[in-house]
Design a protein around this motif. Structure first.
Motif, short mmCIF file in Angstrom:
data_model
loop_
_atom_site.label_atom_id
_atom_site.label_comp_id
_atom_site.label_asym_id
_atom_site.label_seq_id
_atom_site.Cartn_x
_atom_site.Cartn_y
_atom_site.Cartn_z
N GLY A 1 -1.67 13.16 -8.13
CA GLY A 1 -1.32 12.15 -7.13
C GLY A 1 0.16 12.14 -6.80
O GLY A 1 0.54 11.98 -5.63
N ARG A 2 0.99 12.31 -7.79
CA ARG A 2 2.44 12.35 -7.54
C ARG A 2 2.82 13.56 -6.71
O ARG A 2 3.67 13.48 -5.82
CB ARG A 2 3.20 12.35 -8.86
CG ARG A 2 3.14 11.00 -9.56
CD ARG A 2 3.93 11.02 -10.82
NE ARG A 2 5.33 11.36 -10.49
CZ ARG A 2 6.37 10.75 -11.03
NH1 ARG A 2 6.18 9.81 -11.90
NH2 ARG A 2 7.57 11.11 -10.69
N ARG A 3 2.19 14.68 -6.97
CA ARG A 3 2.48 15.88 -6.18
C ARG A 3 2.04 15.70 -4.73
O ARG A 3 2.73 16.13 -3.81
CB ARG A 3 1.81 17.10 -6.79
CG ARG A 3 2.43 17.51 -8.10
CD ARG A 3 1.83 18.80 -8.61
NE ARG A 3 2.33 19.10 -9.92
CZ ARG A 3 3.42 19.84 -10.14
NH1 ARG A 3 4.08 20.33 -9.14
NH2 ARG A 3 3.81 20.08 -11.37
N ILE A 4 0.91 15.09 -4.52
CA ILE A 4 0.42 14.85 -3.16
C ILE A 4 1.37 13.91 -2.42
O ILE A 4 1.73 14.15 -1.26
CB ILE A 4 -1.01 14.29 -3.19
CG1 ILE A 4 -1.99 15.38 -3.65
CG2 ILE A 4 -1.42 13.76 -1.82
CD1 ILE A 4 -3.38 14.88 -3.91
N ARG A 5 1.82 12.84 -3.07
CA ARG A 5 2.75 11.91 -2.44
C ARG A 5 4.08 12.58 -2.13
O ARG A 5 4.69 12.33 -1.09
CB ARG A 5 3.00 10.71 -3.34
CG ARG A 5 1.90 9.69 -3.30
CD ARG A 5 2.29 8.40 -3.95
NE ARG A 5 3.45 8.52 -4.83
CZ ARG A 5 3.76 7.65 -5.76
NH1 ARG A 5 2.99 6.61 -5.96
NH2 ARG A 5 4.82 7.81 -6.52
N LYS A 6 4.53 13.44 -3.02
CA LYS A 6 5.80 14.14 -2.82
C LYS A 6 5.71 15.05 -1.60
O LYS A 6 6.64 15.12 -0.80
CB LYS A 6 6.12 14.96 -4.07
CG LYS A 6 7.53 15.42 -4.17
CD LYS A 6 7.73 16.12 -5.50
CE LYS A 6 9.19 16.17 -5.88
NZ LYS A 6 9.39 16.83 -7.17
N ARG A 7 4.60 15.75 -1.44
CA ARG A 7 4.41 16.62 -0.28
C ARG A 7 4.34 15.81 1.01
O ARG A 7 4.84 16.22 2.04
CB ARG A 7 3.15 17.44 -0.43
CG ARG A 7 3.31 18.60 -1.34
CD ARG A 7 2.14 19.53 -1.22
NE ARG A 7 2.17 20.47 -2.33
CZ ARG A 7 1.11 20.92 -2.95
NH1 ARG A 7 -0.08 20.55 -2.56
NH2 ARG A 7 1.23 21.77 -3.94
N ALA A 8 3.69 14.66 0.96
CA ALA A 8 3.55 13.81 2.14
C ALA A 8 4.90 13.28 2.59
O ALA A 8 5.15 13.10 3.78
CB ALA A 8 2.59 12.66 1.87
N GLN A 9 5.80 13.00 1.66
CA GLN A 9 7.13 12.50 2.01
C GLN A 9 7.97 13.58 2.65
O GLN A 9 8.85 13.27 3.47
CB GLN A 9 7.82 11.95 0.77
CG GLN A 9 7.27 10.64 0.27
CD GLN A 9 7.96 10.17 -0.99
OE1 GLN A 9 8.79 10.88 -1.57
NE2 GLN A 9 7.60 8.97 -1.43
N LYS A 10 7.78 14.83 2.30
CA LYS A 10 8.57 15.94 2.86
C LYS A 10 8.24 16.16 4.33
O LYS A 10 9.08 16.59 5.09
CB LYS A 10 8.33 17.21 2.08
CG LYS A 10 8.98 17.22 0.72
CD LYS A 10 8.75 18.54 0.02
CE LYS A 10 9.41 18.54 -1.35
NZ LYS A 10 9.18 19.82 -2.05
#
Length: 83
Positions: free
Chosen positions: A73-82
């Protein structure tokens, strides 16, 4: 990077699976076990040890799954912010 995280999660699950089914020996190889009197039932008021072990394994598996969910989930959120 995504493949590395998947590999880590798969490795952790594999290690837990091996630990869950690994036989436990109470004596070193070559030593004879002392004869102890056996009873057909555990003492009153104490749950069998096998049930306690199963509970620990179940809790461990749940903890690994939750940890994996958090990491993914953290990786998905990080990608979405980029983007």
């Amino acid at each position: 990077m995504r493949a590395a995280s998947r590999a880590i999660v798969i490795t952790l699950l594999g290690v837990l699976a091996l630990l869950a089914v690994a036989p436990v020996s109470s004596a070193l190889p070559g030593q004879e076990l002392a004869q102890q009197p056996t009873t057909s039932a555990p003492p009153a008021g104490q749950p069998p040890a096998a049930q306690e072990d199963r509970n620990r394994v179940t809790i461990g598996i749940i903890a690994v799954v939750l940890l994996g969910t958090v990491v993914i989930g953290r990786r998905i959120r990080k990608r979405a912010q980029k983007t």
